[in-house]
Design an enzyme around this catalytic site. Structure first.
Site, mmCIF file in Angstrom:
data_model
loop_
_atom_site.group_PDB
_atom_site.id
_atom_site.type_symbol
_atom_site.label_atom_id
_atom_site.label_comp_id
_atom_site.label_asym_id
_atom_site.label_seq_id
_atom_site.Cartn_x
_atom_site.Cartn_y
_atom_site.Cartn_z
ATOM 1 N N GLU A 1 64.580 41.963 46.029
ATOM 2 C CA GLU A 1 63.407 42.576 45.380
ATOM 3 C C GLU A 1 63.846 43.171 44.036
ATOM 4 O O GLU A 1 64.919 43.755 43.918
ATOM 5 C CB GLU A 1 62.843 43.688 46.279
ATOM 6 C CG GLU A 1 61.602 44.351 45.696
ATOM 7 C CD GLU A 1 60.940 45.368 46.638
ATOM 8 O OE1 GLU A 1 61.644 45.927 47.502
ATOM 9 O OE2 GLU A 1 59.729 45.589 46.500
ATOM 10 N N LYS B 1 53.273 41.491 46.217
ATOM 11 C CA LYS B 1 53.444 42.416 47.352
ATOM 12 C C LYS B 1 52.066 42.923 47.805
ATOM 13 O O LYS B 1 51.317 43.494 47.002
ATOM 14 C CB LYS B 1 54.336 43.581 46.908
ATOM 15 C CG LYS B 1 54.828 44.498 48.014
ATOM 16 C CD LYS B 1 55.850 45.482 47.396
ATOM 17 C CE LYS B 1 56.585 46.306 48.413
ATOM 18 N NZ LYS B 1 57.658 47.109 47.791
ATOM 19 N N CYS C 1 59.407 43.244 51.077
ATOM 20 C CA CYS C 1 59.812 44.583 51.518
ATOM 21 C C CYS C 1 58.824 45.281 52.457
ATOM 22 O O CYS C 1 58.788 44.977 53.636
ATOM 23 C CB CYS C 1 60.106 45.425 50.274
ATOM 24 S SG CYS C 1 61.241 46.775 50.624
HETATM 25 N N1 LIG Z 1 60.739 49.623 49.257
HETATM 26 C C1 LIG Z 1 59.799 49.188 50.082
HETATM 27 O O1 LIG Z 1 58.870 48.507 49.698
HETATM 28 C C2 LIG Z 1 59.809 49.484 51.536
HETATM 29 C C3 LIG Z 1 60.729 50.469 52.125
HETATM 30 O O2 LIG Z 1 61.701 50.925 51.536
HETATM 31 C C4 LIG Z 1 60.389 50.860 53.498
HETATM 32 O O3 LIG Z 1 59.433 50.314 54.073
HETATM 33 O O4 LIG Z 1 61.063 51.728 54.048
#
Ligand SMILES: NC(=O)CC(=O)C(=O)O
Length: 280
Positions: A29, A111, A153
């Protein structure tokens, strides 16, 4: 913080992975920028009209060329994207681009679930202050291998998205992601294994390495989990490359042993993969 360096470093690592036999390569990411709400606008690139010019999106062009040079499918982690749209509809997204070995853009995933959390004394993060959410599930068919799904994520915390992708035929769920020292320790591996268990498919997570000098300290620990929820391999927090061969037949074997697929009770709850709605 140096985008040009990030792009050239990604090139080196992807070419190394391809040389070692990888056919599909995943980057983390926000691989071309720091991860943080104050950076997204500065680093954002415009992807429309497609293809964008080199000036609009150096990352699009770097990834497309790299997929071709390495002769791999390339899931380009994610990058901050600006959709110029109409003047009052200027929006930023956290977007993943996937390219074919020909260099052609195959899929774009914005996302869907924005990372808005507040754990007192630990971490507060609010992507929705600057980002807008995507609005689709991203499933793509790789002719030689079959269907894969890509999400980013925080999307992994929402089982519906994974279940719909798996029920539509995905054999692999890929999540470029950057958990942190709080949620990474708690949930990173758990969620990868949970999504694999729910759906009896392969799951791959790809995180940036941890940089303690950065404002956001990524958890690291990229991993590949098999359809039986076994962690096939997991990196530590440092930079690294994980290479795994996925076994044809493993999904069928897992589903034969624990036949969830024939045991669902859509007379009791709806089949979300077919747009079923819960009626009280
Ligand atoms: N950074 C993210 O999008 C998600 C995350 O760090 C988490 O769900 O914990």
């Amino acid at each position: 913080a140096d985008k040009a360096h990030n792009l050239s470093h990604a090139r080196t690592k992807v070419l190394e992975a391809a040389k070692a036999g990888a056919k599909l390569v995943v980057l983390p990411e926000c691989f071309n920028s720091p991860y943080g709400t104050k950076y997204f606008d500065k680093y954002a690139e415009t992807l429309l009209p497609s293809p964008p010019s080199e000036e609009q999106s150096p990352s699009f062009h770097a990834l497309s060329k790299l997929a071709k040079e390495a002769n791999v499918y390339l899931v380009g982690g994610s990058i901050p994207e600006r959709d110029e749209g109409s003047k009052d509809d200027k929006k930023l997204y956290n977007t993943s681009l996937t390219f074919a070995p020909s260099g052609e853009l195959l899929a774009t995933h914005r996302k869907v679930h924005l990372f808005d959390i507040d754990i007192p004394g630990k971490i507060k993060f609010k992507e929705s202050e600057v980002l807008s959410p995507g609005n689709k599930i991203t499933l793509l068919d790789l002719p030689e291998y079959g269907k894969i799904a890509i999400a980013i994520c925080y999307d992994i915390r929402f089982p519906e998205l994974a279940t719909i992708a798996a029920r539509k035929g995905a054999f692999l769920l890929l999540y470029p992601g950057a958990f942190n020292l709080t949620t990474g320790a708690l949930h990173w591996e758990l969620l990868a294994r949970a999504r694999a268990t729910d759906n009896q498919v392969y799951v791959g997570l790809c995180s940036p390495a941890r940089a303690m000098k950065a404002e956001y300290n990524a958890w690291g620990h990229s991993m590949v989990v098999d359809p039986n929820a076994a962690v096939l391999e997991q990196l530590d927090e440092k930079e690294g490359t994980l290479i795994q061969e996925l076994q044809a037949g493993k999904i069928e074997e897992t589903r034969k042993g624990v036949p969830l697929y024939g045991q669902r009770r859509f007379d009791v709850y709806p089949d979300v993969s077919r747009g079923g709605k819960f009626e009280e």
